[in-house]
Design a protein around this motif. Structure first.
Motif, PDB file in Angstrom:
ATOM      1  N   LYS A   4     -11.403   6.707 -34.244  1.00 59.62           N
ATOM      2  CA  LYS A   4     -12.259   5.441 -34.038  1.00 59.62           C
ATOM      3  C   LYS A   4     -11.087   4.357 -34.027  1.00 59.62           C
ATOM      4  CE  LYS A   4     -16.198   2.830 -35.589  1.00 59.62           C
ATOM      5  NZ  LYS A   4     -16.257   2.064 -36.756  1.00 59.62           N
ATOM      6  N   ASP A   5     -10.392   4.392 -35.286  1.00 57.85           N
ATOM      7  CA  ASP A   5      -9.383   3.357 -35.468  1.00 57.85           C
ATOM      8  C   ASP A   5      -8.259   3.036 -34.584  1.00 57.85           C
ATOM      9  OD1 ASP A   5     -10.738   2.982 -37.768  1.00 57.85           O
ATOM     10  OD2 ASP A   5      -9.305   4.223 -39.006  1.00 57.85           O
ATOM     11  N   ASN A   6      -7.780   4.357 -34.006  1.00 56.91           N
ATOM     12  CA  ASN A   6      -6.756   4.169 -32.856  1.00 56.91           C
ATOM     13  C   ASN A   6      -7.434   3.869 -31.689  1.00 56.91           C
ATOM     14  OD1 ASN A   6      -4.926   5.256 -34.541  1.00 56.91           O
ATOM     15  ND2 ASN A   6      -4.911   7.288 -34.174  1.00 56.91           N
ATOM     16  N   LEU A   7      -8.599   3.995 -31.372  1.00 55.17           N
ATOM     17  CA  LEU A   7      -9.239   3.369 -30.210  1.00 55.17           C
ATOM     18  C   LEU A   7      -9.318   1.971 -30.332  1.00 55.17           C
ATOM     19  CD1 LEU A   7     -10.586   4.503 -27.511  1.00 55.17           C
ATOM     20  CD2 LEU A   7     -12.682   4.758 -28.785  1.00 55.17           C
ATOM     21  N   GLU A   8      -9.884   1.557 -31.284  1.00 54.20           N
ATOM     22  CA  GLU A   8     -10.186   0.120 -31.631  1.00 54.20           C
ATOM     23  C   GLU A   8      -8.480  -0.572 -31.471  1.00 54.20           C
ATOM     24  OE1 GLU A   8     -12.274  -0.191 -35.332  1.00 54.20           O
ATOM     25  OE2 GLU A   8     -14.024   0.491 -34.555  1.00 54.20           O
ATOM     26  N   PHE A  73      -4.522  -5.818 -12.941  1.00 51.54           N
ATOM     27  CA  PHE A  73      -4.555  -4.808 -14.262  1.00 51.54           C
ATOM     28  C   PHE A  73      -5.657  -4.184 -14.717  1.00 51.54           C
ATOM     29  CE2 PHE A  73      -3.861  -3.369 -18.645  1.00 51.54           C
ATOM     30  CZ  PHE A  73      -2.835  -3.064 -18.575  1.00 51.54           C
ATOM     31  N   GLU A  74      -5.906  -3.030 -14.185  1.00 48.27           N
ATOM     32  CA  GLU A  74      -7.018  -2.102 -14.240  1.00 48.27           C
ATOM     33  C   GLU A  74      -6.939  -1.028 -15.392  1.00 48.27           C
ATOM     34  OE1 GLU A  74      -8.447  -0.470 -10.644  1.00 48.27           O
ATOM     35  OE2 GLU A  74      -8.468  -2.763  -9.782  1.00 48.27           O
ATOM     36  N   VAL A  75      -7.953  -0.908 -16.294  1.00 49.31           N
ATOM     37  CA  VAL A  75      -7.884   0.088 -17.322  1.00 49.31           C
ATOM     38  C   VAL A  75      -9.095   1.090 -16.958  1.00 49.31           C
ATOM     39  CG1 VAL A  75      -8.402   0.902 -19.590  1.00 49.31           C
ATOM     40  CG2 VAL A  75      -7.020  -1.368 -19.153  1.00 49.31           C
ATOM     41  N   HIS A  76      -8.858   2.485 -16.525  1.00 48.18           N
ATOM     42  CA  HIS A  76      -9.568   3.362 -16.134  1.00 48.18           C
ATOM     43  C   HIS A  76     -10.291   3.850 -17.508  1.00 48.18           C
ATOM     44  CE1 HIS A  76      -9.022   2.511 -12.128  1.00 48.18           C
ATOM     45  NE2 HIS A  76      -7.770   2.937 -12.177  1.00 48.18           N
ATOM     46  N   ASP A  77      -9.279   4.468 -18.238  1.00 56.32           N
ATOM     47  CA  ASP A  77      -9.797   5.007 -19.671  1.00 56.32           C
ATOM     48  C   ASP A  77      -8.971   4.883 -20.751  1.00 56.32           C
ATOM     49  OD1 ASP A  77     -11.813   7.050 -18.664  1.00 56.32           O
ATOM     50  OD2 ASP A  77     -10.339   7.796 -17.424  1.00 56.32           O
ATOM     51  N   VAL A  78      -9.377   4.749 -21.932  1.00 56.02           N
ATOM     52  CA  VAL A  78      -8.636   4.708 -22.990  1.00 56.02           C
ATOM     53  C   VAL A  78      -9.311   5.932 -24.081  1.00 56.02           C
ATOM     54  CG1 VAL A  78      -8.138   3.443 -25.347  1.00 56.02           C
ATOM     55  CG2 VAL A  78      -8.678   2.147 -23.012  1.00 56.02           C
ATOM     56  N   LEU A  79      -8.029   6.735 -24.279  1.00 55.24           N
ATOM     57  CA  LEU A  79      -8.671   8.049 -25.090  1.00 55.24           C
ATOM     58  C   LEU A  79      -7.630   8.010 -26.267  1.00 55.24           C
ATOM     59  CD1 LEU A  79      -7.994  10.588 -22.052  1.00 55.24           C
ATOM     60  CD2 LEU A  79     -10.196   9.382 -22.822  1.00 55.24           C
ATOM     61  N   ARG A  84      -2.828   9.141 -31.758  1.00 55.05           N
ATOM     62  CA  ARG A  84      -2.348   8.308 -30.630  1.00 55.05           C
ATOM     63  C   ARG A  84      -3.572   7.759 -29.699  1.00 55.05           C
ATOM     64  NH1 ARG A  84       0.196  12.774 -30.578  1.00 55.05           N
ATOM     65  NH2 ARG A  84       2.566  12.529 -30.964  1.00 55.05           N
ATOM     66  N   ALA A  85      -3.298   6.762 -29.114  1.00 51.40           N
ATOM     67  CA  ALA A  85      -4.304   6.277 -28.098  1.00 51.40           C
ATOM     68  C   ALA A  85      -3.366   6.177 -26.692  1.00 51.40           C
ATOM     69  CB  ALA A  85      -4.876   4.872 -28.297  1.00 51.40           C
ATOM     70  N   ILE A  86      -4.261   6.734 -25.785  1.00 46.74           N
ATOM     71  CA  ILE A  86      -3.683   6.579 -24.525  1.00 46.74           C
ATOM     72  C   ILE A  86      -4.308   5.847 -23.518  1.00 46.74           C
ATOM     73  CG2 ILE A  86      -2.731   8.117 -22.472  1.00 46.74           C
ATOM     74  CD1 ILE A  86      -2.503  10.361 -24.342  1.00 46.74           C
ATOM     75  N   ILE A  87      -3.729   5.130 -22.623  1.00 48.95           N
ATOM     76  CA  ILE A  87      -4.450   3.805 -21.769  1.00 48.95           C
ATOM     77  C   ILE A  87      -4.006   4.347 -20.401  1.00 48.95           C
ATOM     78  CG2 ILE A  87      -5.046   1.551 -21.200  1.00 48.95           C
ATOM     79  CD1 ILE A  87      -3.708   0.931 -24.109  1.00 48.95           C
ATOM     80  N   VAL A 109       1.112   5.276 -23.674  1.00 51.05           N
ATOM     81  CA  VAL A 109       0.850   6.051 -24.916  1.00 51.05           C
ATOM     82  C   VAL A 109       1.264   5.482 -26.227  1.00 51.05           C
ATOM     83  CG1 VAL A 109       1.288   8.328 -26.021  1.00 51.05           C
ATOM     84  CG2 VAL A 109       1.314   8.362 -23.514  1.00 51.05           C
ATOM     85  N   LEU A 110       0.459   4.939 -27.015  1.00 55.70           N
ATOM     86  CA  LEU A 110       0.660   4.490 -28.242  1.00 55.70           C
ATOM     87  C   LEU A 110       0.473   5.459 -29.501  1.00 55.70           C
ATOM     88  CD1 LEU A 110      -1.663   1.227 -27.469  1.00 55.70           C
ATOM     89  CD2 LEU A 110       0.861   1.602 -27.184  1.00 55.70           C
ATOM     90  N   THR A 111       1.519   5.629 -30.301  1.00 53.12           N
ATOM     91  CA  THR A 111       1.410   6.209 -31.398  1.00 53.12           C
ATOM     92  C   THR A 111       1.149   5.164 -32.560  1.00 53.12           C
ATOM     93  OG1 THR A 111       2.939   7.681 -30.483  1.00 53.12           O
ATOM     94  CG2 THR A 111       2.748   7.687 -32.980  1.00 53.12           C
ATOM     95  N   ILE A 112       0.087   5.588 -33.371  1.00 52.46           N
ATOM     96  CA  ILE A 112      -0.325   4.697 -34.490  1.00 52.46           C
ATOM     97  C   ILE A 112      -0.361   5.331 -35.877  1.00 52.46           C
ATOM     98  CG2 ILE A 112      -2.394   3.138 -35.114  1.00 52.46           C
ATOM     99  CD1 ILE A 112      -3.223   3.236 -31.881  1.00 52.46           C
TER     100      ILE A 112
END
Length: 135
Positions: A4-8, A73-79, A84-87, A109-112
């Motif tokens: 949840k935190d990484n998604l936020e 700039f379109e975002v289809h999914d954020v996982l 990690r969070a991947i956009i 790909v964001l590593t958090i």
């Protein structure tokens, strides 16, 4: 970090970027020892390549706003996972210098860790972007 935190954090990054927030606000989301990587032809566009330190995001925000115009700039999914969070999405950018437009899919790909983005990896067709920047 939790899923949840990484998604936020990923959604906050996208919101600030999309709203044109001051660079200082966006930079606060990144760690001082950021590992930045957008694989591709280095030397044509300054943000492509592997860099370290949060100066990479500073340089990207400054240089990108000077060199490209965001068309779409379109975002289809954020996982997200616990690390990690991947956009996933699609974008279109116009190179100001050449007037050429590039349309492509991307994944960021964001590593958090500890509430900060410690690694930024953008997968796109950066070779097409670099080619469009050539006169």
């Amino acid at each position: 970090m939790s899923i949840k935190d990484n998604l936020e954090i990923a959604q906050l990054f996208l919101a600030k970027l999309g709203a044109g927030a001051p660079h200082e606000q966006i930079i606060q989301l990144f760690s001082a020892d950021l590992d930045w990587n957008i694989p591709g032809e280095t030397g044509v566009l300054p943000w492509i390549g592997h860099k370290t330190g949060n100066s990479a995001i500073v340089d990207f925000l400054r240089d990108a706003s000077q060199m490209i115009e965001r068309v779409r700039f379109e975002v289809h999914d954020v996982l997200a996972s616990e690390e990690r969070a991947i956009i996933f999405g699609e974008l279109a950018s116009r190179i100001k210098k050449t007037g050429k437009t590039i349309e492509q899919a991307y994944a960021i790909v964001l590593t958090i860790a500890d509430g900060k983005i410690t690694r930024f990896l953008m997968l796109e067709d950066s070779f097409a972007t670099a080619k469009a920047a050539h006169l």
